[in-house]
Design a protein around this motif. Sequence first.
Motif, PDB file in Angstrom:
ATOM      1  N   ALA A 269      36.753  44.878  52.138  1.00 29.76           N
ATOM      2  CA  ALA A 269      36.095  44.196  51.024  1.00 29.76           C
ATOM      3  C   ALA A 269      37.020  44.073  49.828  1.00 29.76           C
ATOM      4  O   ALA A 269      37.913  44.905  49.615  1.00 29.76           O
ATOM      5  N   GLU A 270      36.811  43.042  49.032  1.00 31.13           N
ATOM      6  CA  GLU A 270      37.514  42.856  47.758  1.00 31.13           C
ATOM      7  C   GLU A 270      36.769  43.649  46.694  1.00 31.13           C
ATOM      8  O   GLU A 270      35.571  43.519  46.527  1.00 31.13           O
ATOM      9  N   ASP A 274      34.668  43.517  40.891  1.00 30.85           N
ATOM     10  CA  ASP A 274      33.229  43.747  40.997  1.00 30.85           C
ATOM     11  C   ASP A 274      32.667  44.590  39.862  1.00 30.85           C
ATOM     12  O   ASP A 274      31.503  44.967  39.869  1.00 30.85           O
ATOM     13  N   GLY A 275      33.537  44.921  38.885  1.00 27.68           N
ATOM     14  CA  GLY A 275      33.056  45.673  37.727  1.00 27.68           C
ATOM     15  C   GLY A 275      32.737  47.123  38.013  1.00 27.68           C
ATOM     16  O   GLY A 275      32.088  47.787  37.201  1.00 27.68           O
ATOM     17  N   THR A 276      33.207  47.621  39.151  1.00 27.12           N
ATOM     18  CA  THR A 276      32.929  49.004  39.548  1.00 27.12           C
ATOM     19  C   THR A 276      34.221  49.672  39.990  1.00 27.12           C
ATOM     20  O   THR A 276      35.074  49.051  40.621  1.00 27.12           O
ATOM     21  N   LYS A 277      34.348  50.941  39.668  1.00 23.56           N
ATOM     22  CA  LYS A 277      35.491  51.708  40.158  1.00 23.56           C
ATOM     23  C   LYS A 277      35.164  52.164  41.574  1.00 23.56           C
ATOM     24  O   LYS A 277      34.283  52.993  41.792  1.00 23.56           O
ATOM     25  N   PRO A 289      46.662  50.755  45.443  1.00 25.65           N
ATOM     26  CA  PRO A 289      47.532  49.787  46.117  1.00 25.65           C
ATOM     27  C   PRO A 289      46.973  48.387  46.212  1.00 25.65           C
ATOM     28  O   PRO A 289      47.715  47.445  46.456  1.00 25.65           O
ATOM     29  N   GLY A 290      45.655  48.201  46.017  1.00 24.54           N
ATOM     30  CA  GLY A 290      45.070  46.901  46.247  1.00 24.54           C
ATOM     31  C   GLY A 290      44.814  46.052  45.027  1.00 24.54           C
ATOM     32  O   GLY A 290      44.698  44.831  45.120  1.00 24.54           O
ATOM     33  N   CYS A 291      44.713  46.657  43.849  1.00 28.87           N
ATOM     34  CA  CYS A 291      44.367  45.931  42.625  1.00 28.87           C
ATOM     35  C   CYS A 291      45.564  45.867  41.687  1.00 28.87           C
ATOM     36  O   CYS A 291      46.581  46.530  41.898  1.00 28.87           O
TER      37      CYS A 291
END
Length: 539
Positions: A269-270, A274-277, A289-291
């Motif tokens: 999932a991306e 999504d405004g959430t940690k 590593p992804g953001c």
Amino acid sequence: MFRNVPSRFPWALLLLAPVLLGSCASSITQLIVVVRTDYTVPSEANQLVVRVHDENGLEQSSQQWALSEAEEQGEVLPLSFGVEPAGGDANRTVTLNLTLSLDDAVLVSREVVVGFVAGKQLLLEVTLQQSCAAVSCEGGDTCVSGTCTSAVIDATTLPEVDPGNEFTPNPTTGACDDGIKNGQETDADCGGGSCGTCTINQMCGAGSDCASGFCDHGTCQDSCGDGVVNGTETGVDCGGGACGPCGQGLACTQYTDCIAGVCSGGVCAETCSDGTKNGYETDVDCGGPGCSACVEGEACQQHDDCISTLCDNSLCRYPESCQDAKNAFTDPNNGVFAIKPDPMGTTYNVYCDMTTDGGGWTLVSSTNDEPPMDHGGGYHSELSTLLPTGRHESIWDGLRPLITANSDIRFACKGNDTDIPMTVDLSFYNNGWYTELTASTNEASVCFQEDMGNGYDGAVDRRNNLTNTIKTSADEWDVGYLEAEPGCSSAADFLIDFDDGGTAGTSDDTDWGEEIGGDVCGTNTDSTDMSWFIFVREP
């Protein structure tokens, strides 16, 4: 595979016997010895001799085998035989001497000193290895895997075995670290289910034999770049542990298969908007590593989580200076760093010298063709290079929020504007010169070591970085003081040297700056190719 010694040999204290199927393990005290080799039989080795000695060193018996690749022509390795203490006395000790030969030429020998455990049949594996062929060991030692080690083996560490099963691989028997392919292994010491997985290019029978999870035509292969889902991959060339994690939208079975660390409904999932940690993020929608990297003040776990490249006490921040960066990073290189001297101010890109004279030097003046004047001023972009092309008369006052009293200051210059070592490079320690020089943006308002010693603050500890010469505050300048300018309003004079006295002294190869006679960098004068620099390091 099972082998019997053709006959039974009684000894005074010990018995060498064939391994008998169906023996009762609870009533027999015995060693079942399995002999292996990594020599090719019979072309490289065709004879095995075993001699058995008691604890007094007396030979009790011996046995010789003619080796072959087929049972009908001779004994085939691996072979096994049993050793029993006479009368079942488990307190005895036996010494086995095993010699492998090609015809009459000895190839390798191995010695084993071992005891028994009452009522137990123990498996003793002995491998005669090519790596020991040229190794000679001192008394009491024997060669194993090319290295001399003690010949004594503690019988209590040997595994029990049922007769007839001595050739079945068992991870506890040592078969997985004997350096040869045996048992159910698909390659030397790997594969087959009983040992660890094999690496790339080792032999395999199935994907489970390979660390990559991919067995192609009998060889373990890297599946992570072939453009298809195979091996342990969950997506094309990703996931599954053997390959890197998968990106958004690719298949997964657990969070570790995904770059962002979130596997939802079998798909990565991306999470970065999504405004959430969540996932591997260190703060909301950033880090990991992804953001994208986090901004100043956001949470982090490592430097790469931050735009500033500095994670300090789990928060992203910019270093205050080059000295702060040197303390924060491990062995940083010379180069451009983003620093923020004022926590409420702006971020600046400056050149940091991390190696000269202890490192941690922030460049506050960088100018070409003319040296700077003795007054403060604003930031300019060539403070990020030692190859300036423009003239910049002021000294950057941006470190004043950090330096309110004493600091170290360094004056350097190059005799031409190419990337060559400095011509002059002088460090002056623990003084108030930087605050004096940047006290005003008006040159006439700045008075620095002026007027034939009337404005002289006293000698300071200093170092010539090119010659490693050090002088202390007890070493005065030759004229008794340093005169950097004849007077506060002397716009044409700003001269520093190591020990003559500035404008009051004589010219030498440590002169830096400008005097009425012209621009100087060591013995170079009035060249349009010269460049001057000032560095500062807070205490």
